[in-house]
Design a protein around this motif. Structure first.
Motif, mmCIF file in Angstrom:
data_model
loop_
_atom_site.group_PDB
_atom_site.id
_atom_site.type_symbol
_atom_site.label_atom_id
_atom_site.label_comp_id
_atom_site.label_asym_id
_atom_site.label_seq_id
_atom_site.Cartn_x
_atom_site.Cartn_y
_atom_site.Cartn_z
ATOM 1 N N GLY A 149 36.316 -22.331 17.688
ATOM 2 C CA GLY A 149 35.069 -23.008 17.320
ATOM 3 C C GLY A 149 35.299 -24.349 16.673
ATOM 4 N N SER A 150 36.444 -24.980 16.970
ATOM 5 C CA SER A 150 36.798 -26.236 16.309
ATOM 6 C C SER A 150 36.197 -27.464 16.991
ATOM 7 C CB SER A 150 38.331 -26.378 16.244
ATOM 8 O OG SER A 150 38.922 -26.160 17.516
ATOM 9 N N HIS A 151 35.513 -27.273 18.108
ATOM 10 C CA HIS A 151 34.809 -28.380 18.786
ATOM 11 C C HIS A 151 33.542 -27.771 19.395
ATOM 12 C CE1 HIS A 151 33.751 -31.878 20.921
ATOM 13 N NE2 HIS A 151 34.948 -32.310 21.272
ATOM 14 N N ARG A 152 32.545 -27.503 18.518
ATOM 15 C CA ARG A 152 31.390 -26.714 18.939
ATOM 16 C C ARG A 152 30.500 -27.427 19.952
ATOM 17 N NH1 ARG A 152 29.166 -25.118 13.345
ATOM 18 N NH2 ARG A 152 30.877 -26.388 12.586
ATOM 19 N N ILE A 194 28.160 -14.445 16.253
ATOM 20 C CA ILE A 194 29.111 -13.841 17.193
ATOM 21 C C ILE A 194 28.844 -12.341 17.328
ATOM 22 C CG2 ILE A 194 31.551 -13.360 17.625
ATOM 23 C CD1 ILE A 194 32.122 -15.961 15.941
ATOM 24 N N GLU A 195 28.570 -11.688 16.198
ATOM 25 C CA GLU A 195 28.289 -10.252 16.202
ATOM 26 C C GLU A 195 27.136 -9.909 17.140
ATOM 27 O OE1 GLU A 195 26.876 -6.766 13.018
ATOM 28 O OE2 GLU A 195 27.109 -8.843 12.364
ATOM 29 N N HIS A 196 26.158 -10.819 17.227
ATOM 30 C CA HIS A 196 24.993 -10.579 18.085
ATOM 31 C C HIS A 196 25.222 -11.046 19.527
ATOM 32 C CE1 HIS A 196 23.031 -9.929 14.196
ATOM 33 N NE2 HIS A 196 22.095 -9.313 14.868
ATOM 34 N N GLY A 197 26.473 -11.440 19.844
ATOM 35 C CA GLY A 197 26.818 -11.725 21.236
ATOM 36 C C GLY A 197 26.624 -13.153 21.678
ATOM 37 N N PHE A 198 26.545 -14.112 20.732
ATOM 38 C CA PHE A 198 26.351 -15.518 21.084
ATOM 39 C C PHE A 198 27.507 -16.360 20.552
ATOM 40 C CE2 PHE A 198 22.122 -13.653 20.369
ATOM 41 C CZ PHE A 198 21.570 -13.807 21.637
ATOM 42 N N TYR A 199 27.780 -17.459 21.254
ATOM 43 C CA TYR A 199 28.715 -18.446 20.719
ATOM 44 C C TYR A 199 27.992 -19.266 19.656
ATOM 45 C CZ TYR A 199 32.716 -18.054 23.890
ATOM 46 O OH TYR A 199 33.833 -17.627 24.555
ATOM 47 N N TRP A 251 39.497 -24.328 21.767
ATOM 48 C CA TRP A 251 38.218 -24.746 21.177
ATOM 49 C C TRP A 251 37.202 -23.612 21.218
ATOM 50 C CZ3 TRP A 251 37.952 -30.055 24.088
ATOM 51 C CH2 TRP A 251 38.689 -31.015 23.378
ATOM 52 N N LEU A 252 37.127 -22.925 22.340
ATOM 53 C CA LEU A 252 36.157 -21.840 22.478
ATOM 54 C C LEU A 252 36.482 -20.691 21.527
ATOM 55 C CD1 LEU A 252 35.673 -21.731 26.366
ATOM 56 C CD2 LEU A 252 34.100 -22.661 24.666
ATOM 57 N N ILE A 309 30.834 -17.623 28.812
ATOM 58 C CA ILE A 309 30.199 -18.001 27.545
ATOM 59 C C ILE A 309 28.903 -17.228 27.347
ATOM 60 C CG2 ILE A 309 29.031 -19.904 26.345
ATOM 61 C CD1 ILE A 309 31.203 -21.767 27.479
ATOM 62 N N ASN A 310 28.121 -17.096 28.404
ATOM 63 C CA ASN A 310 26.845 -16.373 28.286
ATOM 64 C C ASN A 310 27.053 -14.880 28.028
ATOM 65 O OD1 ASN A 310 25.091 -18.572 28.628
ATOM 66 N ND2 ASN A 310 25.292 -18.488 30.858
#
Length: 289
Positions: free
Chosen positions: A81-84, A165-170, A77-78, A110-111
């Motif tokens: 991204g299929s269960h955000r 994602i490119e900017h470092g976030f989920y 999932w992580l 994650i952080n």
């Protein structure tokens, strides 16, 4: 509330395979983030017969959902991204049980969003972007405007997630809220497609041009994960070898369209090999930049 729900998770917490238990409470009247339940109990286990088990409960005038998820399913999932909602549950959930600080390490992961994991997620999103955009463009030129609209909208979602994602976030459920702050140019494309008063075919036409530019500018970023895999050997890769690679299994369904895009952009070259059939060649692929 925790005292009432304790019997639901206390026994599970004593099992060796249980890694963590989190509690997520509904914080507003309309709460899709908790599937409209008043509370979510999220239990992470190392192994389980079923990768994801859900049970629903009632207590007093409230509803509760208990999710038991094994580690492999959580990681999938992580990555995909299929269960955000799960990202929100892990980041914002209250920890009720944490074996050997597993949940704390998961929150940190994650952080911090490690570079290797980030690069793979970017590859997945870029492959989906290429597929959706090419499908949308083909449908547009065939005159199927509503189907083209649907695919272009999905392509924009993948572009938005890639940017986050490119900017470092989920990417979260509210991905457009993230994008509006991170990369407002992409948000403007979304507004143009969804709220413009132009006829739908005109909107799609303009978005195709804008999306072509965005895809070109993201190609180097989006292809890094695949290029890193292909650099593992000097020889060219057959398509089946790429499909069978463990690191590419999460986006092999979109791999063909991604490779064709990278051939067009001259990131990959085709290496032909003769076969027993006269004039028939086996195509293999090699990175050129």
């Amino acid at each position: 509330m925790e005292d009432i729900l304790r019997p639901l998770y206390q026994e599970r917490a004593s099992h060796n395979e249980t890694l963590g238990v989190l509690l997520v409470e509904k914080n507003k009247k309309y709460s899709p983030s908790t599937d409209h339940f008043d509370v979510i109990l999220f239990i992470i286990v190392e192994h389980a017969e079923s990768s994801w088990q859900v049970k629903h409960y009632e207590f007093e005038d409230k509803k509760a959902a208990l999710h038991v998820v094994d580690l492999q399913q959580l990681n999938e999932w992580l990555m995909l991204g299929s269960h955000r909602r799960v990202v929100d549950w892990v980041v914002n959930g209250r920890v009720l049980f944490d074996r050997n600080e597993f949940v704390d390490a998961l929150k940190t992961r994650i952080n911090d969003f490690p570079i290797a994991e980030r690069q793979k997620k970017i590859g997945i999103e870029f492959a989906k972007l290429v597929r959706r955009f090419s499908d949308g463009k083909e449908l547009y030129y065939a005159g199927h405007y509503l189907d083209a609209y649907n695919n272009i909208m999905h392509a924009l979602h993948h572009l938005a997630r890639l940017s986050v994602i490119e900017h470092g976030f989920y990417p979260e459920v509210t991905v457009w809220n993230q994008v509006r702050q991170i990369e407002p140019e992409i948000y403007k494309l979304y507004e143009e497609l969804s709220s413009s008063e132009e006829p739908i075919n005109k909107r799609i036409e303009l978005l195709i041009i804008a999306n072509e530019f965005s895809m070109s500018s993201k190609t180097d970023l989006g292809s890094r994960h695949l290029k890193e895999i292909m650099s593992e050997k000097d020889d060219a890769w057959s398509f089946s070898e790429l499909m069978d690679h463990d690191e590419l299994s999460d986006y092999k369904i979109d791999l063909s369209s991604l490779i064709e895009h990278l051939i067009e952009k001259e990131y990959i070259q085709v290496v032909r090999h003769e076969t027993k059939g006269k004039g028939i060649y086996h195509r293999t692929y090699k990175c050129v930049r």
